[in-house]
Structures are given as structure tokens and as C-alpha cells.
Write a protein that holds these residues in place. Structure first.
Motif, short mmCIF file in Angstrom:
data_model
loop_
_atom_site.label_atom_id
_atom_site.label_comp_id
_atom_site.label_asym_id
_atom_site.label_seq_id
_atom_site.Cartn_x
_atom_site.Cartn_y
_atom_site.Cartn_z
N SER A 40 44.00 38.82 38.90
CA SER A 40 42.62 39.29 38.95
C SER A 40 41.87 38.83 37.71
O SER A 40 40.75 38.30 37.79
CB SER A 40 42.60 40.82 39.05
OG SER A 40 41.29 41.29 38.84
N GLY A 82 37.97 43.36 40.78
CA GLY A 82 38.95 44.17 41.50
C GLY A 82 40.10 44.68 40.65
O GLY A 82 41.05 45.26 41.17
N VAL A 86 42.54 47.68 41.90
CA VAL A 86 43.97 47.58 42.22
C VAL A 86 44.72 48.78 41.65
O VAL A 86 45.53 49.41 42.34
CB VAL A 86 44.57 46.26 41.68
CG1 VAL A 86 46.10 46.28 41.73
CG2 VAL A 86 44.04 45.08 42.50
N ALA A 89 43.73 51.76 43.87
CA ALA A 89 44.27 51.70 45.24
C ALA A 89 45.78 51.92 45.22
O ALA A 89 46.36 52.42 46.18
CB ALA A 89 43.91 50.37 45.88
N ARG A 112 37.54 40.91 46.48
CA ARG A 112 38.20 40.85 47.80
C ARG A 112 39.45 39.98 47.75
O ARG A 112 40.49 40.31 48.33
CB ARG A 112 37.24 40.31 48.86
CG ARG A 112 36.19 41.32 49.26
CD ARG A 112 35.42 40.83 50.50
NE ARG A 112 34.32 41.75 50.79
CZ ARG A 112 33.03 41.43 50.72
NH1 ARG A 112 32.66 40.20 50.40
NH2 ARG A 112 32.10 42.33 51.00
N PHE A 115 42.17 41.97 46.11
CA PHE A 115 42.75 42.98 47.01
C PHE A 115 43.65 42.31 48.06
O PHE A 115 44.71 42.84 48.41
CB PHE A 115 41.65 43.80 47.69
CG PHE A 115 40.84 44.65 46.74
CD1 PHE A 115 41.41 45.12 45.56
CD2 PHE A 115 39.51 44.98 47.02
CE1 PHE A 115 40.66 45.90 44.66
CE2 PHE A 115 38.77 45.75 46.14
CZ PHE A 115 39.34 46.21 44.96
N LEU A 120 46.33 44.69 49.65
CA LEU A 120 45.60 45.96 49.73
C LEU A 120 44.34 45.86 50.59
O LEU A 120 43.50 46.76 50.57
CB LEU A 120 45.20 46.41 48.32
CG LEU A 120 46.31 46.91 47.39
CD1 LEU A 120 45.82 47.01 45.95
CD2 LEU A 120 46.84 48.27 47.87
N SER A 121 44.19 44.78 51.35
CA SER A 121 42.93 44.58 52.10
C SER A 121 42.63 45.73 53.06
O SER A 121 41.47 46.06 53.30
CB SER A 121 42.97 43.26 52.86
OG SER A 121 42.98 42.20 51.93
N ALA A 124 41.53 48.74 50.64
CA ALA A 124 40.46 48.57 49.64
C ALA A 124 39.34 47.69 50.19
O ALA A 124 39.56 46.54 50.55
CB ALA A 124 41.04 47.97 48.37
#
Ligand code: SAH
Ligand code: DHB
Ligand code: MG
Length: 239
Positions: A40, A82, A86, A89, A112, A115, A120-121, A124
Motif C-alpha cells: 500500500s 488504503g 487494511v 478491515a 481499491r 484492498f 479484502l475486496s 472493504a
């Protein structure tokens, strides 16, 4: 050093080294980044997005807070790449949900991607637009169990009103950057972000339904950067 004298440069340098050492040790033990979190930051850096994400220890704190309040739904205001999303989530159960608001489409796209890389889509979601426009559309998703405020500081007081609107008794409201190297406590606050933080701090103290604390966060970010001496407020919503 005698108790009557100020620390000299040598002492200040040693103190900075000690802080960096402590931060490094804590981070290694309690908040080790994996490839997703490093990714990230790297994705953001490659796209020239400023590195203003929370620290690893702050991330771990958010994750612990999410778990401790049994959060199933989390709202974040200010996604950036994100990174904090993270951590948050990862404090949710499998069927939990994070909604993260972001005004900058480039940041939203990177968040996005982060994630997705984290798997984690499903959990999140990033919504793009100015938070004050998006927040009223979230009434059907409310109440949220944890709300993390980390976008433009001048709107913090309004974000707090919305956070309370979208909460239930027991909701945790966390806000980053409420100290701003102490500028939030100067009268008058010297800039817009300090003024936003000051107004936010006043509001959480005066609100009849909130019990709050603010903590300093001292990082080893280079020493004159804002994030090297800032802080985080945590409020619980009561009946
Ligand atoms: N929470 C992130 C850091 C957020 S930085 C992390 O720790 O990883 C602040 C973010 O808020 C930036 O991405 C900025 O584009 C976004 N932002 C600024 N003003 C906003 C607004 N009015 N509405 C939504 N997002 C905003
Ligand atoms: C800024 C924003 C942040 O959320 C932060 O943690 C540090 C700096 C900024 O806008 O400069
Ligand atoms: Mg911040």
C-alpha cells in the motif's frame, strides 16, 4: 544534566535516537507490516501520493479497537492508499464491512487496489466524493460500530456531527491528527488544520454523549514533520 538546565543538542540527539529505537522495537513486536501493508505504501509512493498514512502502531491500535468493540461495520473518512483501511478491515469478522470515503479518485483507485491485494475486496468498499456529500447517503448503512476520521482537518467538527448521527451507544469514534505539534492548543490556532483539530477537541469534551481521551503519538518521522508529533482522539458514544 542538572535539573535546572535545558537539554543540550547532544541530549536532544540522544533522546531522538531513543525514541526511534523504542518505536522500532514496538513496531517490530506489535505492528509488523506484511507485504500487503508495505505494498500500500509502495503503490502510493509510485503514484506520488503523499506518505501521510497512520503509523503501523496506530494501525494496530485501530485493529485492536475494532476487535474490542466487536465491530461488524466500520466507517472511515479519508482512505488515501488504503493503509489504515487494511488495519481496520483486519479487525472485522469475515462478513463485516468497511466503507471508506475518499475525495480523490486517484487515491480511491489505489485504495481499491490495496484492498484487492489484501483479499479484502468483499469486506472493504471505497466510495468516491467529498465526505460531506457522501455522509448523508450512509444513513441506510448506519449504525456503524467504529468510525475513523482522518480526512481534511477543517471539516472535523462536521464529521463528528455525522459520526454521532451514524452511531449507536457503544460506537467508537477515533480521529487522527488532533494535536498537530501542539498547534491545536494555541490561541488562536495558527492554521486551518489546527483550528479544525481544536474545534474537534472542544466538541468531544463538551458533548453530553461522549466520553473521550486524546493521546500523543510520537513517531520517528523526520522531526519537523507534522506527523512526528501528533495524536489521536478516541471517543465512546453513550446512551
Ligand atoms: N486514513 C489514511 C490517510 C488519510 S490522508 C491512512 O492512514 O492510510 C487524508 C485523505 O483524506 C486523503 O486521501 C485526502 O484525499 C482525503 N480527503 C481530503 N478531503 C476530503 C473530503 N472532503 N472528503 C473525503 N476525503 C477527503
Ligand atoms: C496530513 C493528513 C493526515 O491525515 C496526516 O496524518 C498527516 C498529514 C496532511 O494533510 O498534511
Ligand atoms: Mg492522519
Amino acid at each position: 544534566m542538572s535539573s535546572l538546565s535545558l537539554p543540550d543538542d547532544e541530549q536532544l540527539r540522544k533522546d531522538a535516537q531513543t525514541r526511534a529505537f523504542i518505536n522500532r522495537e514496538l513496531q517490530t513486536r506489535f505492528a509488523l507490516e506484511d507485504e500487503v501493508l508495505r505494498g500500500s505504501r509502495e503503490r502510493a509512493q509510485a503514484e506520488n501520493v503523499p506518505a501521510i498514512q497512520i503509523s503501523p502502531l496506530q494501525g494496530r491500535l485501530l485493529q485492536v479497537l475494532a476487535l474490542s468493540c466487536g465491530a461488524r461495520s466500520i466507517l472511515e473518512i479519508g482512505a488515501l492508499a488504503g493503509y489504515s483501511g487494511v488495519w481496520l478491515a483486519r479487525g472485522l469478522p469475515r462478513n463485516g464491512k468497511l466503507i471508506s470515503l475518499e475525495v480523490d479518485p486517484k487515491h480511491a483507485e489505489i485504495a481499491r487496489a490495496t484492498f484487492a491485494a489484501a483479499g479484502l475486496s468483499e469486506r472493504a468498499e471505497v466510495r468516491v466524493g467529498p465526505a460531506l456529500i457522501l455522509l448523508p447517503t450512509l444513513v441506510p448503512n448506519a449504525p456503524f460500530d467504529l468510525i475513523f476520521i482522518d480526512a481534511d482537518k477543517s471539516n472535523y467538527p462536521q464529521y463528528l456531527d455525522w459520526a454521532i448521527n451514524l452511531s449507536h451507544p457503544g460506537t467508537l469514534i477515533v480521529a487522527d491528527n488532533v494535536i498537530r505539534r501542539g498547534r491545536a492548543f494555541q490561541t488562536p490556532p495558527p492554521d486551518e488544520s489546527a483550528a479544525g483539530a481544536a474545534a474537534y477537541n472542544r466538541k468531544i469534551l463538551e458533548h453530553p454523549r461522549l466520553t473521550s481521551v486524546a493521546l500523543p503519538i510520537v513517531t520517528d518521522a523526520f522531526e519537523d514533520s507534522d506527523s512526528s508529533m501528533d495524536g489521536l482522539a478516541i471517543s465512546v458514544v453513550r446512551e
